[in-house]
Design a protein around this motif. Structure first.
Motif, PDB file in Angstrom:
ATOM      1  N   VAL B 102       0.862  -1.143  -0.038  1.00  0.00           N
ATOM      2  CA  VAL B 102       0.055   0.146   0.066  1.00  0.00           C
ATOM      3  C   VAL B 102       0.782   1.207  -0.057  1.00  0.00           C
ATOM      4  CG1 VAL B 102      -1.699   1.268   1.175  1.00  0.00           C
ATOM      5  CG2 VAL B 102      -1.838  -1.277   1.127  1.00  0.00           C
ATOM      6  N   TYR B 103       0.786   1.858  -0.799  1.00  0.00           N
ATOM      7  CA  TYR B 103       1.494   3.290  -1.121  1.00  0.00           C
ATOM      8  C   TYR B 103       0.868   4.569  -0.882  1.00  0.00           C
ATOM      9  CZ  TYR B 103       4.798  -0.057  -2.917  1.00  0.00           C
ATOM     10  OH  TYR B 103       5.591  -1.148  -3.030  1.00  0.00           O
ATOM     11  N   THR B 104       1.381   5.598  -0.220  1.00  0.00           N
ATOM     12  CA  THR B 104       0.764   6.846  -0.188  1.00  0.00           C
ATOM     13  C   THR B 104       1.584   8.002  -0.921  1.00  0.00           C
ATOM     14  OG1 THR B 104       0.401   6.122   2.277  1.00  0.00           O
ATOM     15  CG2 THR B 104       0.273   8.647   1.615  1.00  0.00           C
ATOM     16  N   VAL B 105       0.822   8.655  -1.628  1.00  0.00           N
ATOM     17  CA  VAL B 105       1.360   9.635  -2.659  1.00  0.00           C
ATOM     18  C   VAL B 105       1.138  11.089  -1.980  1.00  0.00           C
ATOM     19  CG1 VAL B 105       1.333  10.617  -5.140  1.00  0.00           C
ATOM     20  CG2 VAL B 105       1.025   8.025  -4.341  1.00  0.00           C
ATOM     21  N   ASN B 106       2.039  11.795  -2.094  1.00  0.00           N
ATOM     22  CA  ASN B 106       1.909  13.430  -1.408  1.00  0.00           C
ATOM     23  C   ASN B 106       1.417  14.162  -2.742  1.00  0.00           C
ATOM     24  OD1 ASN B 106       4.126  14.086  -2.943  1.00  0.00           O
ATOM     25  ND2 ASN B 106       5.273  14.451  -1.045  1.00  0.00           N
ATOM     26  N   LYS B 107       1.230  15.509  -2.659  1.00  0.00           N
ATOM     27  CA  LYS B 107       0.683  16.415  -3.616  1.00  0.00           C
ATOM     28  C   LYS B 107       1.759  16.680  -4.611  1.00  0.00           C
ATOM     29  CE  LYS B 107      -2.836  18.730  -0.597  1.00  0.00           C
ATOM     30  NZ  LYS B 107      -3.590  17.866  -0.775  1.00  0.00           N
ATOM     31  N   GLU B 108       3.116  16.319  -4.407  1.00  0.00           N
ATOM     32  CA  GLU B 108       4.144  16.726  -5.260  1.00  0.00           C
ATOM     33  C   GLU B 108       4.361  15.256  -5.987  1.00  0.00           C
ATOM     34  OE1 GLU B 108       4.683  17.995  -1.919  1.00  0.00           O
ATOM     35  OE2 GLU B 108       3.621  19.712  -2.710  1.00  0.00           O
ATOM     36  N   ASP B 109       3.461  14.492  -5.971  1.00  0.00           N
ATOM     37  CA  ASP B 109       3.501  13.010  -6.686  1.00  0.00           C
ATOM     38  C   ASP B 109       4.540  12.294  -6.327  1.00  0.00           C
ATOM     39  OD1 ASP B 109       1.076  13.984  -8.267  1.00  0.00           O
ATOM     40  OD2 ASP B 109       2.457  14.914  -9.790  1.00  0.00           O
ATOM     41  N   LYS B 110       5.144  12.296  -5.195  1.00  0.00           N
ATOM     42  CA  LYS B 110       6.112  11.578  -4.578  1.00  0.00           C
ATOM     43  C   LYS B 110       5.445  10.514  -3.609  1.00  0.00           C
ATOM     44  CE  LYS B 110       9.520  13.554  -6.783  1.00  0.00           C
ATOM     45  NZ  LYS B 110      10.043  12.778  -7.803  1.00  0.00           N
ATOM     46  N   ILE B 111       6.022   9.375  -3.465  1.00  0.00           N
ATOM     47  CA  ILE B 111       5.768   8.173  -2.554  1.00  0.00           C
ATOM     48  C   ILE B 111       6.184   8.699  -1.169  1.00  0.00           C
ATOM     49  CG2 ILE B 111       5.520   5.835  -2.104  1.00  0.00           C
ATOM     50  CD1 ILE B 111       5.562   5.421  -5.223  1.00  0.00           C
ATOM     51  N   THR B 112       5.345   8.704  -0.116  1.00  0.00           N
ATOM     52  CA  THR B 112       5.829   9.048   1.138  1.00  0.00           C
ATOM     53  C   THR B 112       5.843   7.898   2.191  1.00  0.00           C
ATOM     54  OG1 THR B 112       3.826   9.923   1.662  1.00  0.00           O
ATOM     55  CG2 THR B 112       5.416  11.520   0.854  1.00  0.00           C
ATOM     56  N   ARG B 113       5.177   6.911   1.858  1.00  0.00           N
ATOM     57  CA  ARG B 113       4.835   5.645   2.565  1.00  0.00           C
ATOM     58  C   ARG B 113       4.802   4.348   1.740  1.00  0.00           C
ATOM     59  NH1 ARG B 113       3.421   5.094   8.089  1.00  0.00           N
ATOM     60  NH2 ARG B 113       2.423   3.242   8.430  1.00  0.00           N
ATOM     61  N   GLU B 114       5.496   3.263   2.211  1.00  0.00           N
ATOM     62  CA  GLU B 114       5.017   2.179   1.699  1.00  0.00           C
ATOM     63  C   GLU B 114       4.948   1.112   2.739  1.00  0.00           C
ATOM     64  OE1 GLU B 114       8.431   0.651  -0.908  1.00  0.00           O
ATOM     65  OE2 GLU B 114       9.589   0.541   0.982  1.00  0.00           O
ATOM     66  N   GLN B 115       3.723   0.480   2.675  1.00  0.00           N
ATOM     67  CA  GLN B 115       3.423  -0.701   3.799  1.00  0.00           C
ATOM     68  C   GLN B 115       3.419  -1.833   3.189  1.00  0.00           C
ATOM     69  OE1 GLN B 115       0.309   0.988   6.155  1.00  0.00           O
ATOM     70  NE2 GLN B 115       0.726  -0.466   7.821  1.00  0.00           N
ATOM     71  N   PHE B 116       4.013  -2.849   3.635  1.00  0.00           N
ATOM     72  CA  PHE B 116       3.889  -4.242   2.861  1.00  0.00           C
ATOM     73  C   PHE B 116       3.028  -5.284   3.841  1.00  0.00           C
ATOM     74  CE2 PHE B 116       8.159  -2.584   1.310  1.00  0.00           C
ATOM     75  CZ  PHE B 116       7.382  -2.426  -0.035  1.00  0.00           C
ATOM     76  N   PHE B 117       2.230  -6.091   3.331  1.00  0.00           N
ATOM     77  CA  PHE B 117       1.327  -7.045   4.100  1.00  0.00           C
ATOM     78  C   PHE B 117       1.863  -8.431   3.648  1.00  0.00           C
ATOM     79  CE2 PHE B 117      -1.940  -4.356   5.944  1.00  0.00           C
ATOM     80  CZ  PHE B 117      -1.637  -3.068   5.754  1.00  0.00           C
ATOM     81  N   TYR B 118       2.472  -9.309   4.294  1.00  0.00           N
ATOM     82  CA  TYR B 118       2.615 -10.475   4.015  1.00  0.00           C
ATOM     83  C   TYR B 118       2.624 -11.706   4.887  1.00  0.00           C
ATOM     84  CZ  TYR B 118       7.083  -8.781   5.242  1.00  0.00           C
ATOM     85  OH  TYR B 118       8.448  -7.817   5.797  1.00  0.00           O
ATOM     86  N   GLU B 119       2.659 -12.755   4.756  1.00  0.00           N
ATOM     87  CA  GLU B 119       2.532 -13.799   5.880  1.00  0.00           C
ATOM     88  C   GLU B 119       4.222 -14.587   6.057  1.00  0.00           C
ATOM     89  OE1 GLU B 119      -0.160 -17.155   5.762  1.00  0.00           O
ATOM     90  OE2 GLU B 119      -0.430 -16.605   7.693  1.00  0.00           O
ATOM     91  N   GLY B 120       4.434 -14.637   7.288  1.00  0.00           N
ATOM     92  CA  GLY B 120       5.944 -14.965   7.723  1.00  0.00           C
ATOM     93  C   GLY B 120       6.876 -14.121   7.478  1.00  0.00           C
ATOM     94  N   ALA B 121       7.858 -14.428   7.905  1.00  0.00           N
ATOM     95  CA  ALA B 121       9.453 -13.502   7.766  1.00  0.00           C
ATOM     96  C   ALA B 121       9.560 -13.319   6.258  1.00  0.00           C
ATOM     97  CB  ALA B 121      10.442 -14.133   8.655  1.00  0.00           C
ATOM     98  N   ARG B 122      10.664 -12.447   6.137  1.00  0.00           N
ATOM     99  CA  ARG B 122      11.306 -12.276   4.955  1.00  0.00           C
ATOM    100  C   ARG B 122      12.685 -12.427   5.105  1.00  0.00           C
ATOM    101  NH1 ARG B 122       7.127 -13.004   2.615  1.00  0.00           N
ATOM    102  NH2 ARG B 122       6.084 -11.471   1.168  1.00  0.00           N
TER     103      ARG B 122
END
Lengths: 122, 122
Positions: B102-122
């Motif tokens: 899930v990505y959040t985009v600001n008014k300058e069209d830049k991505i300010t947050r990325e949030q990953f949902f998954y199961e288990g470790a990486r």
């Protein structure tokens, strides 16, 4: 149950095609359903009716569910990725829909919110 | 650009395997990245290094990206569903990972947050 237990039960029932059983048994009475356009529907009976209405003019051929997926910053939520293989009765054209669903679970193990992310109309 | 334009550019670049170009060109300097366990990493350079470190002991065979997907109640966000076809060098066992981002985009069209949902470790 843990969030993970609720989420796995949800996914297993969806994979068995028991989507309406999920709504009847796992949704809280005051569940809020948020469609892609942001429109909200409140109440278990109303949410079930919304799904019935949506399905009433379509033939369902199949469904896939990937997940459940979690993020520790949202400890009461799980996400899934759905694909639906359908034919709208009006067009007769078979098509594949896809969406991400984010579900919120309360302390009584009931789903209190479902929020669907997709592109285009439904 | 609109959220949709940013989201489609993101997906297209990922499909071309340009994940690091995405981070360099589309991430805000103060981006926050949230892994599945809830751990946060702040700062573009730090987030890029996190990805480099994660990939350093794996062989990548391929990646799929489904989406982008939207919800009108979250007008500054888009979601995608990733699968990764990798082989950890330590085990030599090829495996498929999947997650929702899930990505959040600001008014300058830049991505300010990325949030990953998954199961288990990486």
């Amino acid at each position: 149950m843990s969030l993970q237990s609720v989420a796995h039960q949800f996914v297993e029932m969806c994979r068995q095609g028991k989507n309406f059983d999920v709504m009847r048994s796992m949704y809280a009475p005051n569940i809020v359903s948020v469609e892609g356009d942001g429109k909200q529907t409140a109440g278990q009976a109303q949410v079930i009716k919304k799904s019935e209405d949506w399905g009433s003019d379509k033939t369902f051929h199949g469904e896939t569910v990937a997940g459940p997926f979690y993020n520790g910053a949202n400890p009461d939520q799980f996400a899934v990725y759905f694909t639906f293989d359908i034919t709208p009765k009006a067009s007769g054209k078979r098509m594949r829909l896809e969406e991400v669903g984010v579900y919120t679970v309360n302390k009584e193990d009931k789903i209190t919110r479902e929020q669907f992310f997709y592109e285009g109309a439904r």
